[in-house]
Design a protein around this motif. Structure first.
Motif, PDB file in Angstrom:
ATOM      1  N   LEU A   1      -9.104   5.448   2.973  1.00 12.95           N
ATOM      2  CA  LEU A   1     -10.434   5.410   2.360  1.00 12.95           C
ATOM      3  C   LEU A   1     -10.776   3.952   2.132  1.00 12.95           C
ATOM      4  O   LEU A   1     -10.106   3.269   1.359  1.00 12.95           O
ATOM      5  CB  LEU A   1     -10.443   6.166   1.024  1.00 12.95           C
ATOM      6  CG  LEU A   1     -10.231   7.671   1.069  1.00 12.95           C
ATOM      7  CD1 LEU A   1     -10.398   8.282  -0.322  1.00 12.95           C
ATOM      8  CD2 LEU A   1     -11.212   8.336   2.032  1.00 12.95           C
TER       9      LEU A   1
ATOM     10  N   THR B   1      -6.491  -2.209 -12.189  1.00 13.04           N
ATOM     11  CA  THR B   1      -7.524  -2.633 -13.126  1.00 13.04           C
ATOM     12  C   THR B   1      -8.492  -1.466 -13.348  1.00 13.04           C
ATOM     13  O   THR B   1      -9.055  -1.319 -14.429  1.00 13.04           O
ATOM     14  CB  THR B   1      -8.282  -3.866 -12.568  1.00 13.04           C
ATOM     15  OG1 THR B   1      -7.314  -4.780 -12.055  1.00 13.04           O
ATOM     16  CG2 THR B   1      -9.067  -4.556 -13.649  1.00 13.04           C
TER      17      THR B   1
ATOM     18  N   ARG C   1      -3.618   0.686   3.305  1.00 17.67           N
ATOM     19  CA  ARG C   1      -4.973   0.512   2.807  1.00 17.67           C
ATOM     20  C   ARG C   1      -5.804  -0.107   3.932  1.00 17.67           C
ATOM     21  O   ARG C   1      -5.345  -1.074   4.564  1.00 17.67           O
ATOM     22  CB  ARG C   1      -4.938  -0.429   1.590  1.00 17.67           C
ATOM     23  CG  ARG C   1      -6.279  -0.656   0.987  1.00 17.67           C
ATOM     24  CD  ARG C   1      -6.223  -1.314  -0.370  1.00 17.67           C
ATOM     25  NE  ARG C   1      -7.570  -1.307  -0.921  1.00 17.67           N
ATOM     26  CZ  ARG C   1      -7.923  -1.829  -2.052  1.00 17.67           C
ATOM     27  NH1 ARG C   1      -7.020  -2.415  -2.819  1.00 17.67           N
ATOM     28  NH2 ARG C   1      -9.171  -1.777  -2.467  1.00 17.67           N
TER      29      ARG C   1
ATOM     30  N   ASP D   1      -2.312  -4.455  -0.206  1.00 15.61           N
ATOM     31  CA  ASP D   1      -2.651  -5.784  -0.727  1.00 15.61           C
ATOM     32  C   ASP D   1      -1.693  -6.194  -1.843  1.00 15.61           C
ATOM     33  O   ASP D   1      -1.262  -7.338  -1.935  1.00 15.61           O
ATOM     34  CB  ASP D   1      -4.104  -5.817  -1.238  1.00 15.61           C
ATOM     35  CG  ASP D   1      -4.398  -4.719  -2.253  1.00 15.61           C
ATOM     36  OD1 ASP D   1      -4.051  -3.548  -2.003  1.00 15.61           O
ATOM     37  OD2 ASP D   1      -4.972  -5.028  -3.313  1.00 15.61           O
TER      38      ASP D   1
ATOM     39  N   HIS E   1      -7.820   5.403  -5.193  1.00 13.50           N
ATOM     40  CA  HIS E   1      -6.718   5.500  -6.160  1.00 13.50           C
ATOM     41  C   HIS E   1      -6.259   6.956  -6.304  1.00 13.50           C
ATOM     42  O   HIS E   1      -5.069   7.247  -6.332  1.00 13.50           O
ATOM     43  CB  HIS E   1      -7.170   5.032  -7.557  1.00 13.50           C
ATOM     44  CG  HIS E   1      -7.671   3.628  -7.626  1.00 13.50           C
ATOM     45  ND1 HIS E   1      -8.906   3.298  -8.150  1.00 13.50           N
ATOM     46  CD2 HIS E   1      -7.110   2.440  -7.246  1.00 13.50           C
ATOM     47  CE1 HIS E   1      -9.079   1.989  -8.104  1.00 13.50           C
ATOM     48  NE2 HIS E   1      -8.017   1.443  -7.547  1.00 13.50           N
TER      49      HIS E   1
ATOM     50  N   LYS F   1      -5.840 -11.618 -12.211  1.00 14.07           N
ATOM     51  CA  LYS F   1      -7.300 -11.657 -12.140  1.00 14.07           C
ATOM     52  C   LYS F   1      -7.863 -12.609 -13.198  1.00 14.07           C
ATOM     53  O   LYS F   1      -8.973 -12.468 -13.674  1.00 14.07           O
ATOM     54  CB  LYS F   1      -7.884 -10.246 -12.271  1.00 14.07           C
ATOM     55  CG  LYS F   1      -7.612  -9.414 -11.021  1.00 14.07           C
ATOM     56  CD  LYS F   1      -8.326  -8.097 -10.950  1.00 14.07           C
ATOM     57  CE  LYS F   1      -7.989  -7.393  -9.629  1.00 14.07           C
ATOM     58  NZ  LYS F   1      -8.437  -6.017  -9.547  1.00 14.07           N
TER      59      LYS F   1
ATOM     60  N   GLY G   1      -0.630  -0.612  -3.371  1.00 16.43           N
ATOM     61  CA  GLY G   1      -1.391  -0.647  -2.129  1.00 16.43           C
ATOM     62  C   GLY G   1      -0.921  -1.822  -1.289  1.00 16.43           C
ATOM     63  O   GLY G   1      -0.228  -2.722  -1.791  1.00 16.43           O
TER      64      GLY G   1
ATOM     65  N   SER H   1     -12.888  -1.229  -5.748  1.00 12.49           N
ATOM     66  CA  SER H   1     -13.681  -1.379  -6.978  1.00 12.49           C
ATOM     67  C   SER H   1     -14.674  -2.529  -6.819  1.00 12.49           C
ATOM     68  O   SER H   1     -15.808  -2.435  -7.293  1.00 12.49           O
ATOM     69  CB  SER H   1     -12.774  -1.635  -8.176  1.00 12.49           C
ATOM     70  OG  SER H   1     -11.803  -0.629  -8.281  1.00 12.49           O
ATOM     71  N   SER H   2     -14.254  -3.609  -6.144  1.00 11.17           N
ATOM     72  CA  SER H   2     -15.187  -4.743  -5.980  1.00 11.17           C
ATOM     73  C   SER H   2     -16.427  -4.304  -5.220  1.00 11.17           C
ATOM     74  O   SER H   2     -17.545  -4.688  -5.562  1.00 11.17           O
ATOM     75  CB  SER H   2     -14.589  -5.925  -5.224  1.00 11.17           C
ATOM     76  OG  SER H   2     -13.225  -5.888  -5.158  1.00 11.17           O
TER      77      SER H   2
ATOM     78  N   HIS I   1     -11.530   4.901  -8.408  1.00 14.27           N
ATOM     79  CA  HIS I   1     -12.262   5.523  -7.307  1.00 14.27           C
ATOM     80  C   HIS I   1     -11.353   6.471  -6.511  1.00 14.27           C
ATOM     81  O   HIS I   1     -10.149   6.585  -6.821  1.00 14.27           O
ATOM     82  CB  HIS I   1     -12.881   4.446  -6.407  1.00 14.27           C
ATOM     83  CG  HIS I   1     -11.913   3.412  -5.894  1.00 14.27           C
ATOM     84  ND1 HIS I   1     -10.943   3.696  -4.968  1.00 14.27           N
ATOM     85  CD2 HIS I   1     -11.767   2.088  -6.198  1.00 14.27           C
ATOM     86  CE1 HIS I   1     -10.253   2.595  -4.697  1.00 14.27           C
ATOM     87  NE2 HIS I   1     -10.716   1.602  -5.438  1.00 14.27           N
TER      88      HIS I   1
HETATM   89  P1  ATP Z   1     -10.646  -4.631  -6.879  1.00 12.25           P
HETATM   90  O1  ATP Z   1     -11.518  -4.626  -5.665  1.00 12.25           O
HETATM   91  O2  ATP Z   1     -11.359  -4.925  -8.154  1.00 12.25           O
HETATM   92  O3  ATP Z   1      -9.386  -5.448  -6.715  1.00 12.25           O
HETATM   93  P2  ATP Z   1      -9.250  -2.216  -6.128  1.00 12.25           P
HETATM   94  O4  ATP Z   1     -10.086  -1.230  -5.422  1.00 12.25           O
HETATM   95  O5  ATP Z   1      -8.330  -3.078  -5.308  1.00 12.25           O
HETATM   96  O6  ATP Z   1     -10.172  -3.103  -7.060  1.00 12.25           O
HETATM   97  P3  ATP Z   1      -7.234  -2.040  -8.149  1.00 12.25           P
HETATM   98  O7  ATP Z   1      -7.446  -1.482  -9.514  1.00 12.25           O
HETATM   99  O8  ATP Z   1      -7.147  -3.504  -7.959  1.00 12.25           O
HETATM  100  O9  ATP Z   1      -8.432  -1.433  -7.229  1.00 12.25           O
HETATM  101  O10 ATP Z   1      -6.000  -1.348  -7.439  1.00 12.25           O
HETATM  102  C1  ATP Z   1      -4.962  -0.654  -8.062  1.00 12.25           C
HETATM  103  C2  ATP Z   1      -3.935  -0.218  -7.015  1.00 12.25           C
HETATM  104  O11 ATP Z   1      -4.519   0.733  -6.112  1.00 12.25           O
HETATM  105  C3  ATP Z   1      -3.420  -1.366  -6.122  1.00 12.25           C
HETATM  106  O12 ATP Z   1      -2.039  -1.153  -5.855  1.00 12.25           O
HETATM  107  C4  ATP Z   1      -4.255  -1.210  -4.865  1.00 12.25           C
HETATM  108  O13 ATP Z   1      -3.629  -1.748  -3.736  1.00 12.25           O
HETATM  109  C5  ATP Z   1      -4.394   0.311  -4.762  1.00 12.25           C
HETATM  110  N1  ATP Z   1      -5.610   0.726  -4.056  1.00 12.25           N
HETATM  111  C6  ATP Z   1      -6.888   0.468  -4.422  1.00 12.25           C
HETATM  112  N2  ATP Z   1      -7.769   1.005  -3.562  1.00 12.25           N
HETATM  113  C7  ATP Z   1      -7.035   1.607  -2.602  1.00 12.25           C
HETATM  114  C8  ATP Z   1      -7.387   2.347  -1.401  1.00 12.25           C
HETATM  115  N3  ATP Z   1      -8.649   2.520  -1.042  1.00 12.25           N
HETATM  116  N4  ATP Z   1      -6.375   2.845  -0.649  1.00 12.25           N
HETATM  117  C9  ATP Z   1      -5.084   2.641  -1.028  1.00 12.25           C
HETATM  118  N5  ATP Z   1      -4.691   1.962  -2.140  1.00 12.25           N
HETATM  119  C10 ATP Z   1      -5.644   1.456  -2.918  1.00 12.25           C
END
Ligand code: ATP
Ligand code: MG
Length: 214
Positions: free
Chosen positions: A175, A20, A144, A119, A28, A55, A117, A179-180, A25
């Motif tokens: 890291l 999204t 993650r 999640d 990513h 979402k 990631g 984004s939240s 950040h």
């Molecule tokens: P939100 O909190 O809004 O869900 P987010 O930080 O999870 O945002 P997304 O845009 O949902 O960011 O994630 C895009 C992809 O990047 C997903 O596959 C997620 O698992 C991965 N990702 C996000 N942040 C990290 C991180 N800190 N380390 C590793 N992978 C990440």
């Protein structure tokens, strides 16, 4: 063909980094960079989602704004490109539609990796047509913070048993950024500096993003 794709015609392999990106950040960006190096891909394709199916009901900043922040963040890396494919496609966003379209655009002999990631990989069986997605791309499940290695490895084994899909497990620098949390920080007046690129930070403040409750 879009100019972005024109310049990619001679590449042999891509890694899709979908998200999204609300906002993009360093979690990513570092993931994309180390995957590019480890798997030897020619380009990482950042694909901001249109209306993310998972979402539904949540407020997400405008497509063009998320696209713009993604471009700003990746501009200094010549191996990163940003695709509009999902933000320009009407309706809900499903990854399978994107991958089918990319395969059609680039032909069958290009290799596609799909970065998720921890999640996201735990969620993937709920995505649309996971079996086809796993057939069309080689998945890379990255670590993650907050997600146990054991759970991710179990999920990879389950997917392999269910669909025979091959998924790589890859540990990336941890890291603990999301984004939240960045949105909450802006709303609460806490710093976001050093968690995302400086030009994106400036853009967020200049445009008054994330000041309101989600
Ligand atoms: P939100 O909190 O809004 O869900 P987010 O930080 O999870 O945002 P997304 O845009 O949902 O960011 O994630 C895009 C992809 O990047 C997903 O596959 C997620 O698992 C991965 N990702 C996000 N942040 C990290 C991180 N800190 N380390 C590793 N992978 C990440
Ligand atoms: Mg997320």
């Amino acid at each position: 063909m879009d100019t972005v794709y024109e310049e990619l015609k001679n590449c042999r392999s891509f890694a899709i980094m979908g998200g999204t990106f609300d906002p993009i950040h360093y979690g990513h960006l570092v993931t994309a960079e180390v995957v590019k190096h480890r798997f030897g891909v020619d380009k990482v394709m950042f694909i901001p989602t249109g209306r993310p199916a998972h979402k539904e009901g949540k407020k997400v900043v405008d497509n063009e704004i998320r696209y713009k922040m993604t471009c700003m963040a990746t501009d200094s890396n010549e191996d990163f490109v940003v695709s509009r494919i999902e933000i320009d496609r009407p309706g809900k966003t499903y990854s399978i539609d994107t991958v089918r379209a990319l395969k059609e655009m680039f032909g069958p002999d290009k290799k596609f990796y799909f970065i998720t990631g921890a999640d996201a990989i735990l969620d993937i069986l709920k995505w649309r047509d996971p079996e086809e997605l796993l057939r069309l791309c080689e998945f890379i499940a990255v670590t993650r913070p907050g997600y146990a290695k054991k759970d991710v490895l179990e999920q990879i084994a389950t997917i392999a048993e269910t669909y025979g899909g091959r998924i790589n497990y890859y540990e990336v620098p941890s890291l603990d950024i999301s984004s939240s949390d960045l949105r909450r920080r802006v709303k609460d007046g806490e710093p976001i500096k050093y968690l995302l690129p400086e030009n994106v930070e400036k853009y967020i403040y200049d445009n008054g993003l994330y000041k309101e409750e989600e």
